[in-house]
Design an enzyme around this catalytic site. Structure first.
Site, short mmCIF file in Angstrom:
data_model
loop_
_atom_site.label_atom_id
_atom_site.label_comp_id
_atom_site.label_asym_id
_atom_site.label_seq_id
_atom_site.Cartn_x
_atom_site.Cartn_y
_atom_site.Cartn_z
N GLY A 112 -27.17 55.09 -27.79
CA GLY A 112 -27.42 56.46 -27.41
C GLY A 112 -27.81 56.58 -25.95
O GLY A 112 -27.53 55.70 -25.15
N HIS A 164 -21.02 55.03 -20.62
CA HIS A 164 -20.54 55.08 -22.01
C HIS A 164 -19.27 55.94 -22.11
O HIS A 164 -18.33 55.61 -22.83
CB HIS A 164 -21.60 55.69 -22.93
N GLN A 172 -19.20 46.09 -18.33
CA GLN A 172 -19.46 44.92 -17.49
C GLN A 172 -20.91 44.92 -16.98
O GLN A 172 -21.45 43.90 -16.57
CB GLN A 172 -18.46 44.93 -16.32
N LYS A 173 -21.54 46.10 -17.02
CA LYS A 173 -22.94 46.21 -16.56
C LYS A 173 -23.83 45.20 -17.29
O LYS A 173 -24.66 44.54 -16.69
CB LYS A 173 -23.41 47.65 -16.80
N ASP A 174 -23.67 45.10 -18.63
CA ASP A 174 -24.43 44.12 -19.41
C ASP A 174 -23.56 42.87 -19.54
O ASP A 174 -23.06 42.54 -20.63
CB ASP A 174 -24.79 44.70 -20.78
O1 PAF Z 1 -25.53 47.72 -25.12
C1 PAF Z 1 -26.09 48.31 -26.06
O2 PAF Z 1 -26.29 49.53 -26.03
C2 PAF Z 1 -26.59 47.52 -27.26
O3 PAF Z 1 -27.05 46.26 -26.89
C3 PAF Z 1 -25.54 47.41 -28.37
C4 PAF Z 1 -24.32 46.63 -27.94
C5 PAF Z 1 -25.13 48.79 -28.84
C6 PAF Z 1 -26.13 46.67 -29.59
O4 PAF Z 1 -27.25 47.33 -30.08
#
Ligand code: PAF
Length: 285
Positions: free
Chosen positions: A31, A37, A150-152
């Site tokens: 969220g 996103h 790619q941020k994470d």
């Molecule tokens: O990146 C995120 O928002 C979370 O780590 C994910 C992949 C939805 C898992 O809870």
């Protein structure tokens, strides 16, 4: 867009499309949806017949209860963003739906990819929590492709390894970091930055750009890139929590530098923990 709460509802909703051979794209989120996103959902929309977005603040991946407590939650706003970006289904389970009483299984991805950087700073439970919930979500939605930012970068590497190791039949796609006009990587945490700290948050990007300039000037010693990036961040008044040059798949250290390397950084700015990274493709100096 329909909102569904249980795995059974999601499976039932996707049974028809699956039978008809329609492709399913999936974006997992917690969220607080922002343009990063949206770019993932829009890409899923462009590449799939059905788009599923999950919305679940996963308690298992938080090392700090206060962090979990203050994580922004606004399902109505997130649903509106997901629908506008092109989602067909929003899977928004409660904690009891994903982790019912008696739940006792953990998916653990072993190796440096979960041990270093975010793994070290946030504790080993963090990536176990991510791997477990992602495995569950992929199992429920069973998409053809799943989209991660790619941020994470380390989470992305963990998900790729999980999918490879467990032979999950899904394509893992990554999309580039989305940045504000001034270069700050978009993050749900940016909203927590005090106005006075916002300019200092750019220190992470400045550090990454300093490392990139050094590499583009022909530097192939990881230590020199780290020193240049650290100096640029300190100049901007921010001390890195970590700053490292690693292999983007294994998160092993690399030096001398060659091919694809990831410069990854984390820092606290006014108490808000931020991360950023830059993927460099290096030829001969
Ligand atoms: O990146 C995120 O928002 C979370 O780590 C994910 C992949 C939805 C898992 O809870």
């Amino acid at each position: 867009m329909r909102t569904l709460r249980t795995a059974a509802e999601v499976r039932a909703a996707l049974a028809g499309p699956r039978r008809e051979g329609r492709s399913i794209g999936f974006v997992a989120t917690m969220g607080a949806l922002h343009a990063g996103h949206v770019s993932l959902i829009e890409r899923a929309r462009a590449e799939s017949d059905e788009v599923v977005v999950s919305l679940f603040v996963n308690p298992a991946q938080f090392d700090d209860p206060a962090d979990l407590e203050r994580y922004p939650r606004d399902e109505a706003a997130d649903a509106a963003v997901a629908a506008e970006a092109g989602a067909d289904l929003l899977f928004a389970p409660g904690a009891g739906d994903l982790y019912p009483d008696g739940f006792s299984t953990t998916v653990h991805v072993a190796g440096r990819v979960t041990e270093v950087l975010e793994g070290r700073e946030r504790g080993s439970a963090h990536f176990d929590g991510v791997a477990t919930v992602v495995a569950k979500l992929l199992n429920v939605v069973a998409p053809d492709a799943t989209y991660f930012g790619q941020k994470d970068a380390q989470q992305l590497a963990v998900v790729r390894k999980l999918v490879r190791d467990l032979d999950l039949p899904v394509l893992v796609e990554s999309s580039p970091i989305v940045r504000d006009a001034d270069g700050l990587a978009l993050s749900s945490r940016n909203a927590l930055l005090a106005d006075a700290d916002r300019p200092r948050a750019l220190a992470l990007r400045r550090g990454l750009l300093a490392a990139r300039s050094a590499a583009e000037a022909g530097e192939r010693d990881a230590g020199v890139l780290v020193a240049a990036a650290t100096a640029a961040m300190r100049e901007a008044g921010v001390e890195p929590e970590y700053l490292a040059v690693v292999d983007p798949d294994t998160f092993e250290d690399v030096s001398p530098l060659a091919g694809d390397v990831l410069v990854a950084v984390a820092a606290r700015v006014g108490g808000v923990r931020l991360i950023d990274n830059d993927l460099l493709t290096l030829g001969e100096p």
